[in-house]
Motif scaffolding. Structure first.
Motif, PDB file in Angstrom:
ATOM      1  N   VAL A  36       0.874  -1.186   0.000  1.00 27.22           N
ATOM      2  CA  VAL A  36       0.000   0.000   0.000  1.00 27.22           C
ATOM      3  C   VAL A  36       0.906   1.228   0.000  1.00 27.22           C
ATOM      4  O   VAL A  36       1.485   1.590   1.024  1.00 27.22           O
ATOM      5  CB  VAL A  36      -0.937   0.019   1.217  1.00 27.22           C
ATOM      6  CG1 VAL A  36      -1.842   1.252   1.154  1.00 27.22           C
ATOM      7  CG2 VAL A  36      -1.777  -1.254   1.277  1.00 27.22           C
ATOM      8  N   ARG A  37       1.039   1.847  -1.149  1.00 26.65           N
ATOM      9  CA  ARG A  37       1.966   2.971  -1.284  1.00 26.65           C
ATOM     10  C   ARG A  37       1.296   4.294  -0.915  1.00 26.65           C
ATOM     11  O   ARG A  37       0.085   4.467  -1.046  1.00 26.65           O
ATOM     12  CB  ARG A  37       2.543   3.040  -2.687  1.00 26.65           C
ATOM     13  CG  ARG A  37       1.549   3.316  -3.804  1.00 26.65           C
ATOM     14  CD  ARG A  37       2.261   3.240  -5.155  1.00 26.65           C
ATOM     15  NE  ARG A  37       1.385   3.510  -6.276  1.00 26.65           N
ATOM     16  CZ  ARG A  37       0.693   2.596  -6.929  1.00 26.65           C
ATOM     17  NH1 ARG A  37       0.759   1.336  -6.548  1.00 26.65           N
ATOM     18  NH2 ARG A  37      -0.069   2.927  -7.957  1.00 26.65           N
ATOM     19  N   MET A  38       2.138   5.235  -0.494  1.00 23.73           N
ATOM     20  CA  MET A  38       1.667   6.566  -0.104  1.00 23.73           C
ATOM     21  C   MET A  38       2.707   7.584  -0.533  1.00 23.73           C
ATOM     22  O   MET A  38       3.861   7.244  -0.836  1.00 23.73           O
ATOM     23  CB  MET A  38       1.475   6.626   1.410  1.00 23.73           C
ATOM     24  CG  MET A  38       2.769   6.465   2.212  1.00 23.73           C
ATOM     25  SD  MET A  38       2.534   6.507   3.995  1.00 23.73           S
ATOM     26  CE  MET A  38       1.759   4.913   4.277  1.00 23.73           C
ATOM     27  N   GLN A  39       2.302   8.859  -0.544  1.00 29.19           N
ATOM     28  CA  GLN A  39       3.272   9.920  -0.768  1.00 29.19           C
ATOM     29  C   GLN A  39       4.213   9.985   0.423  1.00 29.19           C
ATOM     30  O   GLN A  39       3.794   9.867   1.576  1.00 29.19           O
ATOM     31  CB  GLN A  39       2.566  11.254  -0.966  1.00 29.19           C
ATOM     32  CG  GLN A  39       1.831  11.357  -2.306  1.00 29.19           C
ATOM     33  CD  GLN A  39       1.210  12.723  -2.523  1.00 29.19           C
ATOM     34  OE1 GLN A  39       0.560  13.248  -1.640  1.00 29.19           O
ATOM     35  NE2 GLN A  39       1.422  13.288  -3.696  1.00 29.19           N
ATOM     36  N   THR A  40       5.483  10.147   0.139  1.00 26.82           N
ATOM     37  CA  THR A  40       6.483  10.204   1.199  1.00 26.82           C
ATOM     38  C   THR A  40       6.972  11.633   1.382  1.00 26.82           C
ATOM     39  O   THR A  40       6.924  12.438   0.444  1.00 26.82           O
ATOM     40  CB  THR A  40       7.663   9.278   0.853  1.00 26.82           C
ATOM     41  OG1 THR A  40       8.140   9.574  -0.463  1.00 26.82           O
ATOM     42  CG2 THR A  40       7.239   7.823   0.903  1.00 26.82           C
ATOM     43  N   PRO A  41       7.410  11.992   2.597  1.00 30.76           N
ATOM     44  CA  PRO A  41       7.567  11.109   3.753  1.00 30.76           C
ATOM     45  C   PRO A  41       6.231  10.781   4.408  1.00 30.76           C
ATOM     46  O   PRO A  41       5.272  11.553   4.308  1.00 30.76           O
ATOM     47  CB  PRO A  41       8.455  11.919   4.698  1.00 30.76           C
ATOM     48  CG  PRO A  41       8.140  13.346   4.363  1.00 30.76           C
ATOM     49  CD  PRO A  41       7.890  13.368   2.881  1.00 30.76           C
ATOM     50  N   SER A  42       6.189   9.633   5.062  1.00 25.14           N
ATOM     51  CA  SER A  42       4.977   9.233   5.774  1.00 25.14           C
ATOM     52  C   SER A  42       4.888   9.973   7.099  1.00 25.14           C
ATOM     53  O   SER A  42       5.850  10.599   7.553  1.00 25.14           O
ATOM     54  CB  SER A  42       5.011   7.725   6.025  1.00 25.14           C
ATOM     55  OG  SER A  42       6.131   7.377   6.822  1.00 25.14           O
ATOM     56  N   ASN A  43       3.718   9.882   7.726  1.00 24.41           N
ATOM     57  CA  ASN A  43       3.529  10.443   9.060  1.00 24.41           C
ATOM     58  C   ASN A  43       2.554   9.555   9.816  1.00 24.41           C
ATOM     59  O   ASN A  43       2.060   8.555   9.278  1.00 24.41           O
ATOM     60  CB  ASN A  43       3.045  11.895   8.991  1.00 24.41           C
ATOM     61  CG  ASN A  43       1.760  12.047   8.173  1.00 24.41           C
ATOM     62  OD1 ASN A  43       0.770  11.359   8.431  1.00 24.41           O
ATOM     63  ND2 ASN A  43       1.777  12.923   7.177  1.00 24.41           N
ATOM     64  N   ALA A  44       2.269   9.898  11.047  1.00 18.51           N
ATOM     65  CA  ALA A  44       1.416   9.046  11.876  1.00 18.51           C
ATOM     66  C   ALA A  44       0.044   8.852  11.263  1.00 18.51           C
ATOM     67  O   ALA A  44      -0.537   7.763  11.322  1.00 18.51           O
ATOM     68  CB  ALA A  44       1.289   9.639  13.277  1.00 18.51           C
ATOM     69  N   THR A  45      -0.480   9.891  10.630  1.00 23.70           N
ATOM     70  CA  THR A  45      -1.821   9.800  10.049  1.00 23.70           C
ATOM     71  C   THR A  45      -1.839   8.878   8.834  1.00 23.70           C
ATOM     72  O   THR A  45      -2.713   8.017   8.709  1.00 23.70           O
ATOM     73  CB  THR A  45      -2.324  11.191   9.652  1.00 23.70           C
ATOM     74  OG1 THR A  45      -2.382  12.013  10.819  1.00 23.70           O
ATOM     75  CG2 THR A  45      -3.706  11.120   9.030  1.00 23.70           C
ATOM     76  N   THR A  46      -0.862   9.041   7.937  1.00 18.70           N
ATOM     77  CA  THR A  46      -0.860   8.184   6.747  1.00 18.70           C
ATOM     78  C   THR A  46      -0.525   6.741   7.102  1.00 18.70           C
ATOM     79  O   THR A  46      -1.049   5.806   6.482  1.00 18.70           O
ATOM     80  CB  THR A  46       0.139   8.710   5.703  1.00 18.70           C
ATOM     81  OG1 THR A  46       1.444   8.827   6.285  1.00 18.70           O
ATOM     82  CG2 THR A  46      -0.302  10.072   5.181  1.00 18.70           C
ATOM     83  N   LEU A  47       0.319   6.528   8.091  1.00 16.21           N
ATOM     84  CA  LEU A  47       0.627   5.163   8.508  1.00 16.21           C
ATOM     85  C   LEU A  47      -0.587   4.481   9.132  1.00 16.21           C
ATOM     86  O   LEU A  47      -0.803   3.282   8.958  1.00 16.21           O
ATOM     87  CB  LEU A  47       1.795   5.160   9.486  1.00 16.21           C
ATOM     88  CG  LEU A  47       3.167   5.507   8.887  1.00 16.21           C
ATOM     89  CD1 LEU A  47       4.210   5.613   9.990  1.00 16.21           C
ATOM     90  CD2 LEU A  47       3.594   4.478   7.838  1.00 16.21           C
ATOM     91  N   ALA A  48      -1.399   5.260   9.866  1.00 15.41           N
ATOM     92  CA  ALA A  48      -2.625   4.694  10.434  1.00 15.41           C
ATOM     93  C   ALA A  48      -3.627   4.351   9.340  1.00 15.41           C
ATOM     94  O   ALA A  48      -4.296   3.310   9.389  1.00 15.41           O
ATOM     95  CB  ALA A  48      -3.237   5.674  11.427  1.00 15.41           C
ATOM     96  N   SER A  49      -3.716   5.207   8.332  1.00 14.27           N
ATOM     97  CA  SER A  49      -4.608   4.925   7.209  1.00 14.27           C
ATOM     98  C   SER A  49      -4.128   3.694   6.446  1.00 14.27           C
ATOM     99  O   SER A  49      -4.929   2.845   6.029  1.00 14.27           O
ATOM    100  CB  SER A  49      -4.663   6.137   6.277  1.00 14.27           C
ATOM    101  OG  SER A  49      -5.562   5.927   5.209  1.00 14.27           O
ATOM    102  N   GLN A  50      -2.823   3.563   6.287  1.00 14.33           N
ATOM    103  CA  GLN A  50      -2.261   2.376   5.631  1.00 14.33           C
ATOM    104  C   GLN A  50      -2.597   1.111   6.421  1.00 14.33           C
ATOM    105  O   GLN A  50      -2.938   0.070   5.846  1.00 14.33           O
ATOM    106  CB  GLN A  50      -0.754   2.533   5.498  1.00 14.33           C
ATOM    107  CG  GLN A  50      -0.066   1.347   4.841  1.00 14.33           C
ATOM    108  CD  GLN A  50       1.450   1.463   4.931  1.00 14.33           C
ATOM    109  OE1 GLN A  50       2.017   1.517   6.017  1.00 14.33           O
ATOM    110  NE2 GLN A  50       2.097   1.509   3.772  1.00 14.33           N
ATOM    111  N   ALA A  51      -2.475   1.204   7.744  1.00 14.73           N
ATOM    112  CA  ALA A  51      -2.805   0.049   8.584  1.00 14.73           C
ATOM    113  C   ALA A  51      -4.241  -0.392   8.363  1.00 14.73           C
ATOM    114  O   ALA A  51      -4.540  -1.586   8.285  1.00 14.73           O
ATOM    115  CB  ALA A  51      -2.569   0.392  10.056  1.00 14.73           C
TER     116      ALA A  51
END
Length: 492
Positions: free
Chosen positions: A271-286
């Motif tokens: 599950v890719r995201m725009q980097t850098p990641s942060n707590a919010t995007t990592l939670a959404s990825q989870a």
């Protein structure tokens, strides 16, 4: 390989954060916080796999420890592709593929072979060789026979055909399609079956996770192949996803393929995201990872999920999608991300991250005997079953020190049975090392295979199949008898 990312609403982000990270303690299972993913998945009768890079497997103890400790299935990221095993005509190089197979055997893991026939990573001596159609057909047949034959009995399943369709549902232009025509897919499956009759044979593709033109074209092909009697056992859904874009109809799409009589598997999840990641995007990825695991578990014939790459340092994503990454379960330092906890929770475990070593106190040893798991919610009855039962036990493959067995149990009565468990005694010290589609426990020579959570009832006249890999010493006799909920069954 997937569509352009869209923004998640603040509400969705907060919900994902709560679902993936802040679950209340009351939801935690009896499994410890360090319970490996492989233990949780095996208890559910499913696989949790990872694509393995050979240079990392041989060069990093921390990497290899995570691969062995957390996963019960492995896929060669590149080591089994044609350009890797035959870089020049007749120059066969099996070293990296052999290493992975040996590693998997040593750690009680199954191997998914990837891939026999693909439009990409075809050796240059073929693409630039000026071969005619008849020659190409012979070369493809020989390659499949050679590689699938070499690993017969050692590879659980093959991605025989990879990425054969365009997004609009037409056939992809490739050296195989353009020269051999539509029949190359059926031929490839047939040749693979001839080389290893026991291996599960898959067609694998991307952007087919939802119901769309591409997945429907593949659905129609599978239906046609089944009608023709072509050996096709499963469909692999790559699931290279963009943050927040897990298809809402993933479960329904998996189910419609399963209804054709084939297994389904998530084979290349990230599950890719725009980097850098942060707590919010990592939670959404989870939350996205949780959704995929949950969809698989809701479909009886979904055999498991494989993540594509162990950690962000090893991911293919940044090299292909500029500005995107952070797509895997572990960061560049091999530390588990919130997505790891979400996968564990989706398989019924704790939401806490594993210990830094990656394996935790509950990690299997290299001998990797199956972990006992929680029994069904109510104990199977030991009273006689009206009408009785039959059990068919078949050794599908055997090699020095190991074997694969398929078991099918049939309820011959007029009433449903559930929960259920099949039992037998090994007669020569055999041990179950890895099982699927049932929950295995072994004490001495006594083995029980209990229903997984998604197949708790065996209807009248119904049959159910499961299988396992095992080890043996001086001999490997078939068990003398089998029971279903304590009733001795007829041996089929």
């Amino acid at each position: 390989m997937a569509s352009t990312p869209r923004r998640s609403s603040l509400v969705a982000i907060l919900a994902a954060l709560l679902a993936a990270v802040l679950l209340p303690l009351s939801t935690l299972s009896a499994h410890g916080a360090d319970t490996p993913l492989r233990t949780l998945a095996s208890a559910d009768g499913r696989q949790i796999g990872v694509a393995v890079a050979d240079n990392r497997l041989t060069g990093s103890t921390a990497y290899s420890s995570l691969v062995s400790g957390q996963f019960n299935s492995v896929t060669a990221e590149n080591a089994m592709k044609w350009d890797a095993v035959e870089p020049s005509q007749g120059n066969l190089n099996w070293a990296a593929a052999d290493r992975l197979v040996a590693f998997a055997r040593a750690n009680g893991q199954v191997v998914r072979g990837h891939t026999l026939a693909w439009h990409s990573q075809v050796p240059g001596w073929i693409t630039n060789g000026g071969f005619g159609a008849a020659q190409l057909r012979t070369l493809l047949q020989q390659h499949i026979a050679t590689e699938a034959g070499r690993y017969a009995g050692k590879v659980y399943a093959w991605d025989v055909v990879n990425e054969a369709f365009n997004d609009n549902g037409t056939r992809r232009s490739s050296i195989w399609q353009d020269n051999l025509g539509d029949g190359w897919i059926a031929d490839s499956l047939t040749w693979a079956h001839q080389a290893d009759p026991a291996a599960k044979l898959y067609i694998n593709d991307y952007s087919i996770e939802g119901v769309n033109a591409k997945s429907t074209a593949l659905y129609d092909l599978v239906k046609s192949l089944k009608q023709q009697g072509v050996p096709i056992d499963g469909i692999g859904f790559q699931a290279h996803l963009v943050l927040g874009q897990v298809p809402s109809d993933l479960k329904a799409n998996l189910q419609r393929f399963a209804d054709l009589g084939v297994d389904v598997a998530i084979t290349e999840l990230d599950v890719r995201m725009q980097t850098p990641s942060n707590a919010t995007t990592l939670a959404s990825q989870a939350e996205d990872y949780r959704k995929v695991i949950t969809a698989c578990r809701a479909v009886a014939r979904c055999v498991g999920v494989t993540v594509w790459g162990l950690d962000d340092a090893d991911s293919w994503v940044p090299g292909v999608f500029s500005g995107y990454g952070a797509a895997t379960l572990y960061d560049e330092n091999l530390q588990a991300k919130p997505a790891w906890a979400a996968v564990a929770a989706a398989f019924g475990g704790s939401t806490a991250s594993p210990s830094p070593s990656g394996s935790g106190s509950g990690s299997p040893s290299s001998s990797a005997s199956p972990s006992p798991s929680a029994p069904p919610s109510s104990s199977p009855s030991s009273s006689p079953l009206p009408g009785g039962c039959t059990v068919a036990y078949r050794i599908a493959n055997q090699w020095t020190g190991g074997f694969t067995a398929d078991v099918t149990v049939t309820n011959k009565g007029t009433s449903a049975i559930g929960p259920w468990q099949v039992g037998w005694q090994f007669g020569a010290g055999q041990q179950v090392t890895q099982g699927w589609s049932a929950v295995f426990t072994q004490s001495g020579s006594a083995v029980t295979a209990a229903n997984p959570s998604w197949a708790t009832s065996l209807a009248p006249g119904a049959s159910y199949g499961f299988g396992f890999n095992g080890s043996w010493g001086t001999s490997n006799p078939v068990p003398a008898s089998f029971t279903l909920n304590g009733t001795v069954c007829t041996t089929a």
